[in-house]
Design a protein around this motif. Structure first.
Motif, PDB file in Angstrom:
ATOM      1  N   ARG A 190     -30.964  33.973 -25.364  1.00 18.99           N
ATOM      2  CA  ARG A 190     -31.056  35.432 -25.324  1.00 18.99           C
ATOM      3  C   ARG A 190     -29.824  36.041 -25.981  1.00 18.99           C
ATOM      4  O   ARG A 190     -28.701  35.737 -25.578  1.00 18.99           O
ATOM      5  CB  ARG A 190     -31.138  35.873 -23.845  1.00 18.99           C
ATOM      6  CG  ARG A 190     -30.922  37.345 -23.626  1.00 18.99           C
ATOM      7  CD  ARG A 190     -30.788  37.684 -22.137  1.00 18.99           C
ATOM      8  NE  ARG A 190     -30.448  39.084 -21.966  1.00 18.99           N
ATOM      9  CZ  ARG A 190     -30.025  39.635 -20.826  1.00 18.99           C
ATOM     10  NH1 ARG A 190     -29.915  38.886 -19.746  1.00 18.99           N
ATOM     11  NH2 ARG A 190     -29.723  40.915 -20.768  1.00 18.99           N
ATOM     12  N   GLU A 191     -30.031  36.907 -26.965  1.00 20.43           N
ATOM     13  CA  GLU A 191     -28.901  37.615 -27.584  1.00 20.43           C
ATOM     14  C   GLU A 191     -28.326  38.547 -26.511  1.00 20.43           C
ATOM     15  O   GLU A 191     -29.071  39.192 -25.775  1.00 20.43           O
ATOM     16  CB  GLU A 191     -29.398  38.422 -28.804  1.00 20.43           C
ATOM     17  CG  GLU A 191     -28.304  38.768 -29.805  1.00 20.43           C
ATOM     18  CD  GLU A 191     -27.310  39.801 -29.328  1.00 20.43           C
ATOM     19  OE1 GLU A 191     -26.135  39.749 -29.715  1.00 20.43           O
ATOM     20  OE2 GLU A 191     -27.718  40.689 -28.541  1.00 20.43           O
ATOM     21  N   LEU A 192     -26.996  38.621 -26.409  1.00 17.55           N
ATOM     22  CA  LEU A 192     -26.442  39.276 -25.220  1.00 17.55           C
ATOM     23  C   LEU A 192     -25.522  40.464 -25.481  1.00 17.55           C
ATOM     24  O   LEU A 192     -25.097  41.134 -24.552  1.00 17.55           O
ATOM     25  CB  LEU A 192     -25.692  38.211 -24.392  1.00 17.55           C
ATOM     26  CG  LEU A 192     -25.512  38.464 -22.909  1.00 17.55           C
ATOM     27  CD1 LEU A 192     -26.839  38.626 -22.185  1.00 17.55           C
ATOM     28  CD2 LEU A 192     -24.703  37.356 -22.244  1.00 17.55           C
ATOM     29  N   THR A 193     -25.176  40.723 -26.714  1.00 21.69           N
ATOM     30  CA  THR A 193     -24.218  41.818 -26.915  1.00 21.69           C
ATOM     31  C   THR A 193     -24.732  42.903 -27.868  1.00 21.69           C
ATOM     32  O   THR A 193     -23.955  43.707 -28.381  1.00 21.69           O
ATOM     33  CB  THR A 193     -22.867  41.274 -27.458  1.00 21.69           C
ATOM     34  OG1 THR A 193     -23.126  40.443 -28.596  1.00 21.69           O
ATOM     35  CG2 THR A 193     -22.126  40.498 -26.412  1.00 21.69           C
ATOM     36  N   GLY A 194     -26.034  42.896 -28.125  1.00 22.58           N
ATOM     37  CA  GLY A 194     -26.581  43.917 -29.014  1.00 22.58           C
ATOM     38  C   GLY A 194     -27.848  44.529 -28.423  1.00 22.58           C
ATOM     39  O   GLY A 194     -28.114  44.433 -27.232  1.00 22.58           O
ATOM     40  N   GLY A 195     -28.618  45.154 -29.310  1.00 21.56           N
ATOM     41  CA  GLY A 195     -29.900  45.717 -28.896  1.00 21.56           C
ATOM     42  C   GLY A 195     -29.764  46.959 -28.034  1.00 21.56           C
ATOM     43  O   GLY A 195     -28.724  47.615 -28.000  1.00 21.56           O
ATOM     44  N   ILE A 196     -30.824  47.236 -27.322  1.00 21.02           N
ATOM     45  CA  ILE A 196     -30.920  48.494 -26.568  1.00 21.02           C
ATOM     46  C   ILE A 196     -29.880  48.587 -25.441  1.00 21.02           C
ATOM     47  O   ILE A 196     -29.507  49.676 -25.014  1.00 21.02           O
ATOM     48  CB  ILE A 196     -32.360  48.674 -26.031  1.00 21.02           C
ATOM     49  CG1 ILE A 196     -32.651  50.131 -25.688  1.00 21.02           C
ATOM     50  CG2 ILE A 196     -32.637  47.744 -24.863  1.00 21.02           C
ATOM     51  CD1 ILE A 196     -34.134  50.438 -25.546  1.00 21.02           C
ATOM     52  N   TYR A 197     -29.385  47.441 -24.988  1.00 21.60           N
ATOM     53  CA  TYR A 197     -28.365  47.453 -23.940  1.00 21.60           C
ATOM     54  C   TYR A 197     -27.103  48.185 -24.404  1.00 21.60           C
ATOM     55  O   TYR A 197     -26.382  48.768 -23.610  1.00 21.60           O
ATOM     56  CB  TYR A 197     -27.969  46.021 -23.559  1.00 21.60           C
ATOM     57  CG  TYR A 197     -28.782  45.402 -22.462  1.00 21.60           C
ATOM     58  CD1 TYR A 197     -30.156  45.225 -22.612  1.00 21.60           C
ATOM     59  CD2 TYR A 197     -28.193  44.981 -21.281  1.00 21.60           C
ATOM     60  CE1 TYR A 197     -30.901  44.640 -21.611  1.00 21.60           C
ATOM     61  CE2 TYR A 197     -28.931  44.394 -20.271  1.00 21.60           C
ATOM     62  CZ  TYR A 197     -30.288  44.230 -20.440  1.00 21.60           C
ATOM     63  OH  TYR A 197     -31.019  43.657 -19.445  1.00 21.60           O
ATOM     64  N   PHE A 198     -26.821  48.069 -25.702  1.00 20.69           N
ATOM     65  CA  PHE A 198     -25.542  48.590 -26.189  1.00 20.69           C
ATOM     66  C   PHE A 198     -25.712  49.725 -27.200  1.00 20.69           C
ATOM     67  O   PHE A 198     -24.756  50.140 -27.836  1.00 20.69           O
ATOM     68  CB  PHE A 198     -24.703  47.451 -26.787  1.00 20.69           C
ATOM     69  CG  PHE A 198     -24.258  46.462 -25.740  1.00 20.69           C
ATOM     70  CD1 PHE A 198     -23.135  46.724 -24.972  1.00 20.69           C
ATOM     71  CD2 PHE A 198     -24.986  45.320 -25.491  1.00 20.69           C
ATOM     72  CE1 PHE A 198     -22.733  45.843 -23.976  1.00 20.69           C
ATOM     73  CE2 PHE A 198     -24.596  44.421 -24.505  1.00 20.69           C
ATOM     74  CZ  PHE A 198     -23.469  44.677 -23.748  1.00 20.69           C
TER      75      PHE A 198
END
Ligand code: IPM
Ligand code: MG
Length: 371
Positions: free
Chosen positions: A135-143
């Motif tokens: 799972r990519e953890l430092t990008g996308g909609i979270y950030f």
């Protein structure tokens, strides 16, 4: 060897399960002659209560200087039920991931032989499942950019990914597939989302450099269905942040309990190891939390430090606890053991690995000694 371990117990059941994880690390240090130096830091609701900040600078420093970070759980219902709270426990973990660049989150999902009947899913469907979720953890909609309109009538969460962000985790996922069954499934929503189309294009391009790995694609809605219809079809799953969050909780059902799922979050300089189960506030202080996910996270931590034999010993001891049913109530409702006794058993087992004469009777009397 000597290692600096940053320890962040966090909220809810975090401190209880981390205590067991430390017991296990201590057993490893004793048997294999290593020194683990623990430095504790605050993060989450407990950090907000004490300092007003979910990730105090001191904790960040401790983590940066460590060889590995061991983390328990984050979250408190008083924030979950207050959508207007400006400071939230989870911000601590998200900031830590971002500050340390922990872009690659690995979540292994296995159907343990000993627990096959505990899963609500049919045995014949889950038997033999062994998936590694990247799972990519430092990008996308979270950030992405987050906005709430002044009148409170609309809100916005932006999702963005760069080729570089996609490539760095994809390389690691391909390399993992090479070591396993050589299959990689990219989970996305490329029929709708622009970011997903960039993922597909980038990963397809990269696949040319890994010709021995078979690449396929699934839309996330279909993947959610396939994971419980036919989980054996998966080897390595690669996906973006939000999809990975959701499907890894879903996939935990295969293992019989979310209390078993460990994870590693790895960056270029640092690495963090944590159970995926969250803070489970209802169980806090009751001694019923399953410590296995934290203990299996210790196995991942040791593996990351290059201590392969040590890591295998922890896994073996954890599997032994499943085999002998020295387990907590979530997977052993008839004769449950406390969080602490499971930790005792596993650390004892590591110290007596070659002892074939397990005193099962004693263990069931609540004494963890292996004779
Ligand atoms: C996880 C958790 C976190 C996430 C929360 C606590 C922010 O659910 O690690 O899966 O969504 O990433
Ligand atoms: Mg989650």
């Amino acid at each position: 060897m000597k290692y600096n371990i940053a320890v962040i117990p966090g909220d809810g059941i975090g401190p209880e399960v981390i205590e067991q994880a430390k017991k296990v690390l201590n057993a490893v240090s004793y048997v294999y002659d290593h020194t683990f130096i623990y430095t504790e830091g605050l993060m989450g609701a407990c950090a907000i209560d004490k300092t007003g900040n979910p990730l105090p600078e001191k904790t960040l420093e401790i983590c940066k200087e460590s060889d590995a970070i061991l983390f328990g759980a984050i979250g408190d219902p008083k924030y979950d039920n207050d959508p207007s709270a400006k400071v939230r426990p989870e911000q601590g973990l998200l900031r830590l991931r971002k500050e340390l660049g922990l872009f690659c989150n690995v979540r292994p999902v296995k159907a343990y032989e000993q627990l096959i009947d505990k899963s609500p899913l049919k045995k014949e469907i889950i038997d033999g499942t062994d998936i590694s979720i990247f799972r990519e953890l430092t990008g996308g909609i979270y950030f992405g950019i987050k906005e709430l309109s002044d009148d409170g009538q609309s809100a916005f969460d932006g999702c963005s990914y760069s080729v570089e962000e996609i490539e760095r985790i994809s390389h690691l996922a391909f390399q993992e597939a090479q070591k396993r069954r050589k299959k990689l499934t990219l989970v996305d929503k490329a029929n709708v989302l622009e970011t997903s189309r960039l993922w597909r294009k980038t990963v397809t391009e990269l696949a040319k450099t890994y010709p021995d790995v078979a690449l396929d694609f699934l839309f996330v809605d279909n993947a959610a269905m396939q994971i419980i219809l036919n989980p054996r079809q998966f080897d390595v799953i690669l996906t973006e942040n939000l999809f990975g969050d959701i499907i890894s909780d879903e996939a935990s059902v295969i293992g019989g309990s979310i209390g078993l799922l460990a994870s590693a979050s790895v960056g270029k300089e640092n690495a963090l190891f944590e159970p995926i189960h969250g803070s489970y506030p209802q169980a806090k202080g009751k001694g019923i939390a399953n410590p296995l996910a934290s203990i299996l996270s210790v196995a991942m931590l040791l593996n990351h430090l290059g201590l392969i034999e040590e890591s295998k010993a922890v896994e073996k001891a954890a599997e032994k606890s499943l085999e002998l049913r020295v387990t907590t109530v979530d997977i052993n409702s008839e004769k449950p053991f406390s969080t602490s006794l499971v930790g005792d058993f596993i650390s004892d087992y590591i110290q007596n690995q070659n002892d074939t004469n397990l005193n099962f009777q004693n263990i069931h009397l609540g004494q963890s000694t292996i004779i």
